[in-house]
Design an enzyme around this catalytic site. Sequence first.
Site, PDB file in Angstrom:
ATOM      1  N   TYR A 265     -53.540 -21.042  19.480  1.00 56.93           N
ATOM      2  CA  TYR A 265     -53.890 -19.811  20.176  1.00 56.93           C
ATOM      3  C   TYR A 265     -55.363 -19.451  20.038  1.00 56.93           C
ATOM      4  O   TYR A 265     -55.796 -18.402  20.503  1.00 56.93           O
ATOM      5  CB  TYR A 265     -53.013 -18.655  19.680  1.00 56.93           C
TER       6      TYR A 265
ATOM      7  N   LYS B 225     -44.147 -28.542  10.703  1.00 53.38           N
ATOM      8  CA  LYS B 225     -43.868 -29.850  11.306  1.00 53.38           C
ATOM      9  C   LYS B 225     -44.839 -30.843  10.643  1.00 53.38           C
ATOM     10  O   LYS B 225     -45.540 -31.607  11.318  1.00 53.38           O
ATOM     11  CB  LYS B 225     -44.087 -29.751  12.832  1.00 53.38           C
TER      12      LYS B 225
ATOM     13  N   ASP C 117     -38.887 -14.830  19.062  1.00 52.93           N
ATOM     14  CA  ASP C 117     -38.048 -14.477  20.215  1.00 52.93           C
ATOM     15  C   ASP C 117     -36.645 -15.067  20.084  1.00 52.93           C
ATOM     16  O   ASP C 117     -35.657 -14.434  20.467  1.00 52.93           O
ATOM     17  CB  ASP C 117     -38.697 -14.936  21.530  1.00 52.93           C
TER      18      ASP C 117
ATOM     19  N   ASP D 140     -37.943 -27.810  14.084  1.00 54.37           N
ATOM     20  CA  ASP D 140     -36.850 -28.144  15.004  1.00 54.37           C
ATOM     21  C   ASP D 140     -35.500 -27.993  14.306  1.00 54.37           C
ATOM     22  O   ASP D 140     -34.542 -27.462  14.874  1.00 54.37           O
ATOM     23  CB  ASP D 140     -37.018 -29.546  15.621  1.00 54.37           C
TER      24      ASP D 140
ATOM     25  N   ASP E  90     -44.406 -17.498  17.486  1.00 54.63           N
ATOM     26  CA  ASP E  90     -44.203 -16.917  18.815  1.00 54.63           C
ATOM     27  C   ASP E  90     -42.800 -17.264  19.319  1.00 54.63           C
ATOM     28  O   ASP E  90     -42.050 -16.409  19.809  1.00 54.63           O
ATOM     29  CB  ASP E  90     -45.279 -17.481  19.766  1.00 54.63           C
TER      30      ASP E  90
END
Length: 334
Positions: free
Chosen positions: A125, A172, A233, A205, A229
């Site tokens: 970002y 990750k 959600d 994941d 992010d």
Amino acid sequence: MTTRKVTMINGDGIGPEVMDATRKVLEAAKAPLEFEYADAGSDASARFGTNLPDSTVDAVLKSGVGMKGPTATGIGSGQQSANVALRKRLDLYASLRPVKSVPGVKTRYENVDLVVVRENTEDLYAGLEHIVVPGVVESLKIITEKASTRICRFAFEYAKRAGRKKVSAVHKANIMKLSDGLFLDCFRKVARDFPGLEAEEVIVDNLCMQLVRNPERYDVMVMENLYGDIISDLCAGLVGGLGVVPGANIGASTAVFEAVHGTAPDIAGKGLANPTALLLSSVMMLDHLELTTEARRVERALDKVFREGRVKTRDLGGQANTAEFTKAIIDAMT
Ligand code: NAI
């Protein structure tokens, strides 16, 4: 008791409606707060030529605490979103999103009680993208020791203060060995300072799969910006969506509490908005200001109204408008 000033940024669309409802509830809870108003968003843009006037940034810097309604961002307008600009200018490095099952809001899960701590300032970002040659684009993922240590420390300190048991680092690092590896190193170093808290590591994941199968397994989770992010959600979806989830963006000396949903242009101005998300954010704000009596007062009233289930806004399958729902919360306090 000293009165604390709060900078109220109404925002656009349903922003003024949910902000007004929240102010009424805070006043009914007798919170010792003084409200001042500042502008941001597309309405502000039309009047000031910018969606984040300097006077708004100065006001939040001075009061140290802001409450914000959603702000509209014109797609393709070329202007940075007011949210992103506010986070950058106030260095609100931590996004804090507690996600808890709401009584009476039916979902697949019953006992979700998670906290997502997201790094807000770097990662993909940072907006560092360029065309290498036509057809090839490079987008830079920036991870620093400073920001990673700061967010991990924030997560552990929050967990300790909130009486939580476990902090999970989401990563990750099996693929992004250097960048996520650095984040994980910082997490491990910070974890050593908090021997009373369990520290675990989970690959992003796998976390997604585990969260939808068994969200009760998790407690506080800390992660880089992009994972945060998406995961925040996903977690909101576990408890009924963005309309019932609060959020805060926190820096070293300032904090802004906000609704995480958008401006809801389809219902704006009709008096139908559900103010729950912002009300829950206002509970976070009261706790942040150590106004715990008032925080519990608002929290208990919300809990009562949801448990009884008689007064619900339309988005949650009820018939009540914003004013009726707000009145029910206020009545539940007495
Ligand atoms: P949205 O969240 O505004 O609306 C999605 C759906 O949820 C709509 O049907 C809306 O009526 C409903 N909804 C949302 N909040 C509600 C509430 N409190 N009560 C009842 N119903 C509610 O998302 P959308 O349509 O993608 O975005 C609209 C605008 O909001 C865009 O300009 C976007 O940039 C902005 N936005 C701002 C955010 C912020 O300031 N934090 C966050 C997300 C979007």
